[in-house]
Design an enzyme around this catalytic site. Structure first.
Site, mmCIF file in Angstrom:
data_model
loop_
_atom_site.group_PDB
_atom_site.id
_atom_site.type_symbol
_atom_site.label_atom_id
_atom_site.label_comp_id
_atom_site.label_asym_id
_atom_site.label_seq_id
_atom_site.Cartn_x
_atom_site.Cartn_y
_atom_site.Cartn_z
ATOM 1 N N LYS A 1 -37.331 -108.995 102.861
ATOM 2 C CA LYS A 1 -38.388 -108.115 102.388
ATOM 3 C C LYS A 1 -39.330 -107.780 103.559
ATOM 4 O O LYS A 1 -39.319 -106.679 104.067
ATOM 5 C CB LYS A 1 -39.189 -108.744 101.241
ATOM 6 C CG LYS A 1 -38.479 -109.159 99.938
ATOM 7 C CD LYS A 1 -37.169 -108.683 99.638
ATOM 8 C CE LYS A 1 -36.439 -108.921 98.358
ATOM 9 N NZ LYS A 1 -36.533 -110.088 97.565
ATOM 10 N N ASP B 1 -42.630 -118.995 95.247
ATOM 11 C CA ASP B 1 -41.631 -118.054 95.741
ATOM 12 C C ASP B 1 -42.406 -116.853 96.285
ATOM 13 O O ASP B 1 -42.894 -116.022 95.529
ATOM 14 C CB ASP B 1 -40.714 -117.640 94.585
ATOM 15 C CG ASP B 1 -39.684 -116.594 94.998
ATOM 16 O OD1 ASP B 1 -39.731 -116.125 96.160
ATOM 17 O OD2 ASP B 1 -38.831 -116.234 94.159
ATOM 18 N N TRP C 1 -37.769 -113.144 88.388
ATOM 19 C CA TRP C 1 -37.404 -114.153 89.389
ATOM 20 C C TRP C 1 -37.854 -115.531 88.949
ATOM 21 O O TRP C 1 -37.147 -116.527 89.136
ATOM 22 C CB TRP C 1 -37.966 -113.796 90.769
ATOM 23 C CG TRP C 1 -37.280 -112.609 91.366
ATOM 24 C CD1 TRP C 1 -37.835 -111.390 91.640
ATOM 25 C CD2 TRP C 1 -35.892 -112.503 91.757
ATOM 26 N NE1 TRP C 1 -36.885 -110.544 92.161
ATOM 27 C CE2 TRP C 1 -35.691 -111.197 92.247
ATOM 28 C CE3 TRP C 1 -34.818 -113.382 91.726
ATOM 29 C CZ2 TRP C 1 -34.452 -110.751 92.712
ATOM 30 C CZ3 TRP C 1 -33.573 -112.947 92.193
ATOM 31 C CH2 TRP C 1 -33.409 -111.642 92.677
#
Ligand SMILES: *Cc1c(COP(=O)(O)O)cnc(C)c1O
Length: 364
Positions: free
Chosen positions: A200, A176, A106
């Site tokens: 999530k 993030d 990511w």
């Protein structure tokens, strides 16, 4: 045996399990929300009722994370991935550079996007370890004057998590936090900007949370498309255009649920317990292994390999038959992955371990 007739433990990495109690509330309240005779996805986002839901959600999120008054909370769309672009667009100044720490996939995607807008300096990249570690902060090579330093709090795919807040000596730290926000308490004031896609630990996909220090919005002079400009969301209370009302509403229910559980310290302790149970079992077994350095193992995503790769398919079929769903690892790394977000209870992890034990006895 068919699994369709019973509930399963859902170890999906995202979209992922929601607390059962929240699902129950949605189910009960959906057709006639707030005695309106309508469902919540049919009322105006500007109605008094929905604005009430929106404000309460923000209030509860502020309470959970103890967000200081000099931070704004924005409810956006586009997922964490859109933040990969919005952050450099909004926070980088001309003729300067931005710092990124890469600890997995990511982070790499965030860098690729930032490069389109500004000069990017990589302060560290744990590629050499196959993204199973975080390079010691003392060895990071920072820019003289960066607009911000970006990290990925938890790399969801390889399961690598920061268990510390890097020191950036006044340079805004951006993270993030998609797969870790709300899984533990957090010192918000160590950060300039914290962002997370909702799917999530927060709620349904479609909603993205951005927590940003006031001064970072105020100083912005750039010309940016309206829907990518934080200032517009700030001015319009995150309702510059129609927001994802259902996701926002469900996120609000999740916040309330976590407050009722006792807040993030309680949640964190449960998550420590769950992840310790699973890692301890994996480390003791001869069949399973986790390659991540112990100091940065993720509490949310536990990837593991089977000694014999040929057993993977059998493992997936048998585990699903045992009511343990979505254990397949990310296609880029293979193996298995158990995502044990907030909504996964200790009992679910115990069931998983007991299945893994039986499987090892049978095939190991
Ligand atoms: C899931 C995830 C993303 C991507 O989120 P989208 O909402 O699909 O854009 C980005 N970063 C991390 C750490 C993630 O876990």
């Amino acid at each position: 045996m068919s699994i369709s007739s019973k509930l399963v433990h859902n170890f999906s990495a995202g979209p992922s399990a929601l607390p059962k109690k929240v699902i129950e509330i949605i189910k009960t309240d959906f057709p006639n929300w707030n005695q309106s005779g309508m469902s919540i996805i049919e009322v105006s986002h500007r109605s008094k009722e929905f604005v009430g839901v929106a404000l309460q959600a923000e209030k509860n999120l502020r309470k959970l994370l103890n967000i200081p008054d000099n931070y704004h909370v924005l409810f956006l769309q586009g997922g964490a991935s859109l933040q990969f672009s919005m952050i450099p667009m909004n926070l980088s100044k001309s003729n300067s550079s931005v710092d990124y720490a890469i600890t997995g996939s990511w982070g790499k995607m965030a860098v690729a996007e930032a490069k389109k807008f500004t000069k990017v300096n990589i302060v560290c990249d744990s590629c050499a370890s196959g993204y199973t570690s975080i390079i010691n902060e003392k060895e990071w090579i920072k820019s003289e004057e960066a607009d911000y330093v970006h990290i990925t709090s938890n790399e969801t795919i390889a399961g690598v998590e920061y268990h510390f807040d890097p020191e950036t000596n006044g340079v805004p730290l951006v993270t993030d936090a998609s797969s870790t926000l709300l899984s533990r308490s957090l010192d918000v004031d160590r950060y300039g900007l914290i962002y997370a896609g909702a799917q999530k630990n927060i709620g349904p996909a479609g909603l993205t949370i951005v927590i940003i220090k006031n001064s970072l919005i105020k100083n912005n002079k750039a010309k940016i498309p309206a829907l990518l400009d934080y200032r517009n969301y700030l001015e319009k209370q995150s309702m510059y255009n129609t927001p994802p009302v259902f996701s926002w509403y469900v996120a609000g229910l999740v916040f309330e649920y976590l407050i009722n559980l006792g807040g993030l310290e309680v949640v964190e302790n449960i998550n420590i317990k769950k992840s310790n149970l699973l890692y301890d079992f994996i480390d003791r077994s001869d069949l399973y292994s986790n390659p991540v350095e112990k100091s940065c193992r993720s509490r949310m995503n536990v990837p593991f390999l089977l000694k014999d790769k040929d057993l993977e398919n059998t493992f997936l079929i048998d585990s699903l038959n045992a009511g343990l769903a979505n254990l397949k690892g990310h296609r880029s790394v293979g193996g298995m992955r158990a995502s044990i977000y907030n909504a996964i209870e200790v009992e679910a992890v115990q069931d998983l371990i007991s299945f893994m034990k039986d499987f090892e006895q049978k095939y190991g």
